[in-house]
Design a protein around this motif. Structure first.
Motif, PDB file in Angstrom:
ATOM      1  N   ILE A   1       0.840  -1.197   0.000  1.00 34.03           N
ATOM      2  CA  ILE A   1       0.000   0.000   0.000  1.00 34.03           C
ATOM      3  C   ILE A   1       0.873   1.245   0.000  1.00 34.03           C
ATOM      4  CG2 ILE A   1      -1.698   1.323   1.318  1.00 34.03           C
ATOM      5  CD1 ILE A   1      -2.761  -1.387   2.359  1.00 34.03           C
ATOM      6  N   SER A   2       1.878   1.278   0.884  1.00 32.27           N
ATOM      7  CA  SER A   2       2.773   2.434   0.952  1.00 32.27           C
ATOM      8  C   SER A   2       4.023   2.060   1.735  1.00 32.27           C
ATOM      9  CB  SER A   2       2.071   3.611   1.634  1.00 32.27           C
ATOM     10  OG  SER A   2       2.927   4.732   1.702  1.00 32.27           O
ATOM     11  N   ASP A   3       5.120   2.761   1.414  1.00 35.36           N
ATOM     12  CA  ASP A   3       6.375   2.569   2.141  1.00 35.36           C
ATOM     13  C   ASP A   3       6.948   3.909   2.582  1.00 35.36           C
ATOM     14  OD1 ASP A   3       7.195   3.603  -0.266  1.00 35.36           O
ATOM     15  OD2 ASP A   3       8.615   1.995  -0.736  1.00 35.36           O
ATOM     16  N   GLN A   4       6.075   4.845   2.920  1.00 36.76           N
ATOM     17  CA  GLN A   4       6.494   6.208   3.250  1.00 36.76           C
ATOM     18  C   GLN A   4       6.734   6.429   4.751  1.00 36.76           C
ATOM     19  OE1 GLN A   4       3.087   9.214   3.209  1.00 36.76           O
ATOM     20  NE2 GLN A   4       2.126   7.477   2.152  1.00 36.76           N
ATOM     21  N   PHE A   5       6.714   5.367   5.541  1.00 31.95           N
ATOM     22  CA  PHE A   5       6.742   5.499   6.997  1.00 31.95           C
ATOM     23  C   PHE A   5       8.136   5.199   7.556  1.00 31.95           C
ATOM     24  CE2 PHE A   5       2.827   3.532   5.339  1.00 31.95           C
ATOM     25  CZ  PHE A   5       1.967   4.627   5.455  1.00 31.95           C
TER      26      PHE A   5
ATOM     27  N   ILE B   1      -0.937   8.631  13.831  1.00 30.74           N
ATOM     28  CA  ILE B   1      -1.878   7.556  13.532  1.00 30.74           C
ATOM     29  C   ILE B   1      -2.435   7.826  12.134  1.00 30.74           C
ATOM     30  CG2 ILE B   1      -4.045   6.421  14.150  1.00 30.74           C
ATOM     31  CD1 ILE B   1      -3.545   7.201  17.046  1.00 30.74           C
ATOM     32  N   TRP B   2      -2.358   6.809  11.281  1.00 25.00           N
ATOM     33  CA  TRP B   2      -2.837   6.907   9.910  1.00 25.00           C
ATOM     34  C   TRP B   2      -4.151   6.142   9.733  1.00 25.00           C
ATOM     35  CZ3 TRP B   2      -0.367   9.158   5.527  1.00 25.00           C
ATOM     36  CH2 TRP B   2       0.877   9.733   5.785  1.00 25.00           C
ATOM     37  N   LYS B   3      -4.886   6.500   8.695  1.00 25.79           N
ATOM     38  CA  LYS B   3      -6.126   5.807   8.332  1.00 25.79           C
ATOM     39  C   LYS B   3      -6.061   5.409   6.863  1.00 25.79           C
ATOM     40  CE  LYS B   3     -11.150   6.503   7.908  1.00 25.79           C
ATOM     41  NZ  LYS B   3     -12.276   7.472   8.105  1.00 25.79           N
ATOM     42  N   TYR B   4      -6.373   4.134   6.608  1.00 25.51           N
ATOM     43  CA  TYR B   4      -6.500   3.633   5.240  1.00 25.51           C
ATOM     44  C   TYR B   4      -7.949   3.196   5.082  1.00 25.51           C
ATOM     45  CZ  TYR B   4      -5.749   0.806   1.033  1.00 25.51           C
ATOM     46  OH  TYR B   4      -5.815   0.283  -0.233  1.00 25.51           O
ATOM     47  N   ASP B   5      -8.729   3.936   4.301  1.00 26.42           N
ATOM     48  CA  ASP B   5     -10.163   3.643   4.243  1.00 26.42           C
ATOM     49  C   ASP B   5     -10.484   2.608   3.174  1.00 26.42           C
ATOM     50  OD1 ASP B   5     -10.479   4.930   1.731  1.00 26.42           O
ATOM     51  OD2 ASP B   5     -11.111   6.816   2.640  1.00 26.42           O
ATOM     52  N   THR B   6     -11.738   2.178   3.146  1.00 28.47           N
ATOM     53  CA  THR B   6     -12.145   1.096   2.253  1.00 28.47           C
ATOM     54  C   THR B   6     -12.150   1.525   0.788  1.00 28.47           C
ATOM     55  OG1 THR B   6     -14.466   1.670   2.677  1.00 28.47           O
ATOM     56  CG2 THR B   6     -13.497  -0.098   4.016  1.00 28.47           C
ATOM     57  N   ASN B   7     -11.996   2.816   0.534  1.00 33.26           N
ATOM     58  CA  ASN B   7     -11.879   3.302  -0.841  1.00 33.26           C
ATOM     59  C   ASN B   7     -10.433   3.402  -1.296  1.00 33.26           C
ATOM     60  OD1 ASN B   7     -14.715   3.707  -1.238  1.00 33.26           O
ATOM     61  ND2 ASN B   7     -14.578   5.573   0.000  1.00 33.26           N
ATOM     62  N   GLY B   8      -9.505   3.054  -0.409  1.00 32.12           N
ATOM     63  CA  GLY B   8      -8.100   3.075  -0.769  1.00 32.12           C
ATOM     64  C   GLY B   8      -7.408   4.397  -0.509  1.00 32.12           C
ATOM     65  N   SER B   9      -8.065   5.290   0.242  1.00 36.45           N
ATOM     66  CA  SER B   9      -7.472   6.588   0.551  1.00 36.45           C
ATOM     67  C   SER B   9      -6.648   6.489   1.836  1.00 36.45           C
ATOM     68  CB  SER B   9      -8.567   7.640   0.714  1.00 36.45           C
ATOM     69  OG  SER B   9      -8.020   8.895   1.086  1.00 36.45           O
ATOM     70  N   LEU B  10      -5.424   7.031   1.811  1.00 38.22           N
ATOM     71  CA  LEU B  10      -4.511   6.993   2.950  1.00 38.22           C
ATOM     72  C   LEU B  10      -4.313   8.409   3.478  1.00 38.22           C
ATOM     73  CD1 LEU B  10      -2.525   5.188   4.613  1.00 38.22           C
ATOM     74  CD2 LEU B  10      -0.796   5.727   2.896  1.00 38.22           C
ATOM     75  N   THR B  11      -4.703   8.643   4.745  1.00 37.60           N
ATOM     76  CA  THR B  11      -4.616   9.979   5.329  1.00 37.60           C
ATOM     77  C   THR B  11      -4.114   9.896   6.763  1.00 37.60           C
ATOM     78  OG1 THR B  11      -6.934   9.846   6.037  1.00 37.60           O
ATOM     79  CG2 THR B  11      -6.496  10.924   3.925  1.00 37.60           C
ATOM     80  N   VAL B  12      -3.579  11.013   7.265  1.00 31.19           N
ATOM     81  CA  VAL B  12      -3.178  11.104   8.665  1.00 31.19           C
ATOM     82  C   VAL B  12      -4.430  11.354   9.505  1.00 31.19           C
ATOM     83  CG1 VAL B  12      -1.873  12.394  10.384  1.00 31.19           C
ATOM     84  CG2 VAL B  12      -0.860  11.929   8.149  1.00 31.19           C
ATOM     85  N   PHE B  13      -4.696  10.476  10.454  1.00 32.59           N
ATOM     86  CA  PHE B  13      -5.833  10.643  11.357  1.00 32.59           C
ATOM     87  C   PHE B  13      -5.457  11.527  12.541  1.00 32.59           C
ATOM     88  CE2 PHE B  13      -8.032   9.064  15.226  1.00 32.59           C
ATOM     89  CZ  PHE B  13      -9.323   9.464  14.913  1.00 32.59           C
ATOM     90  N   MET B  14      -4.215  11.396  13.042  1.00 29.49           N
ATOM     91  CA  MET B  14      -3.820  12.156  14.217  1.00 29.49           C
ATOM     92  C   MET B  14      -2.316  12.407  14.232  1.00 29.49           C
ATOM     93  SD  MET B  14      -4.568  11.243  18.212  1.00 29.49           S
ATOM     94  CE  MET B  14      -4.487  12.515  19.475  1.00 29.49           C
TER      95      MET B  14
END
Length: 303
Positions: A42-46, A70-83
């Motif tokens: 999904i991602s290797d940016q961490f 804390i990150w969020k990966y939603d069911t639509n495939g969007s990756l965002t910072v939650f906190m």
């Protein structure tokens, strides 16, 4: 969970201890992975990913502890910072009210986060002493929380030794502020998960390279202890067939009888944790070093 540079040598030694188990032949070459299921990056940016947990909708939340997010990966495939400024969050788990329970080891606390990210501190200490560092947490249907508290020295702490003599498993019952130690005989407890019926608890002693299964008494304390696998684990999860997923060198799957049935190789130095998520809860999400992966499964989340 382990993330800082001063323990990479420990990770290497632990990986060697996992390798003999992980390289054994699979009993079933496909189960529990879906037919033609392949590991997807999904991602290797961490910097170091940990603590994946899915909410009721199948959205997956996970931590990047070195970067305090804390990150969020939603069911639509969007990756965002939650906190941001997430208390050096480690293990995560959702309760039935949709609150995200956080092992926040910056100040050795257990937090509850509202869906909007409002922080409530549930636990500050144990018997007026700082906890070692809450690591992984599991919550039963009643809302009782079990979490592990190993000591891993963090570079962002002022202290250089633990306040507590033992590295324990704790219980915080629903509605209570009284923390109870339910297991203090392990070397370094880490991964933890229970069965959906609330009758059994699995705890990995990563310091002894073993995973145990306990019966849970009616009052929430732990009863009979049995060796489940000659393998420790960082994080873990369980599926709806009762299979247990252990981490370290990739993901190793054991059936409910403790028989190894599958190894999922993961191209990373260390596989820290796993959870089921996605719209139908049939994707296995894997946090591994600086990466987040997923793989389609034949099975689903246990709960």
């Amino acid at each position: 969970m382990k993330c800082t540079a001063d323990i990479f040598c420990l990770l290497s030694l632990l990986a060697l201890s996992f390798r003999s188990v992980a390289q054994a032949p699979d009993i079933d070459p496909s189960f529990p992975v879906a037919r033609n299921g392949k590991l997807q990056l999904i991602s290797d940016q961490f910097s170091f990913t940990e603590g994946p947990a899915a909410d009721a909708g199948g959205n997956v939340f996970f931590t990047d502890q070195p970067n305090n997010k804390i990150w969020k990966y939603d069911t639509n495939g969007s990756l965002t910072v939650f906190m941001d400024n997430a208390g050096r969050a480690n293990g995560l788990y959702f309760n039935r009210r949709g609150e995200l329970i956080v092992c926040a080891d910056e100040n050795n606390q257990l937090w509850s986060l509202s869906p909007g990210g409002k922080i409530s501190v549930l636990i500050y200490d144990f018997q007026s002493k700082k906890l070692n560092g809450p690591n992984d947490v599991w919550i039963n249907k009643k809302g009782d929380m079990y979490f592990t508290d190993p000591y891993y020295q963090r570079e962002y702490w002022k202290r250089t030794k633990p306040d507590l003599k033992l590295q324990s498993v704790y219980l915080l019952k629903q509605g209570s502020h009284n923390l109870v130690s339910v297991e203090d005989s392990l070397v370094k407890p880490n991964g933890i998960v229970g069965t959906p019926n609330g009758k059994c608890l699995y705890v990995a002693d990563i310091g002894a390279s073993k995973t145990y299964r306990y019966t849970i008494n009616k009052d929430g304390t732990l009863g009979e202890k049995k060796l489940f696998a000659e393998m420790g684990s960082d994080g873990m999860t369980i599926d709806n067939q009762g299979n247990l997923y252990l981490t370290g060198n990739g993901v190793t799957v054991f059936n409910k009888d403790g028989v190894r049935i599958k190894h999922i190789p993961v191209p990373a130095k260390w596989t820290a944790n796993v959870c089921f998520g996605g719209e139908n809860n049939d994707w296995l999400f894997i946090t591994a070093s600086d990466k987040l992966f997923k793989i389609k499964m034949q099975v689903k989340a246990a709960n």
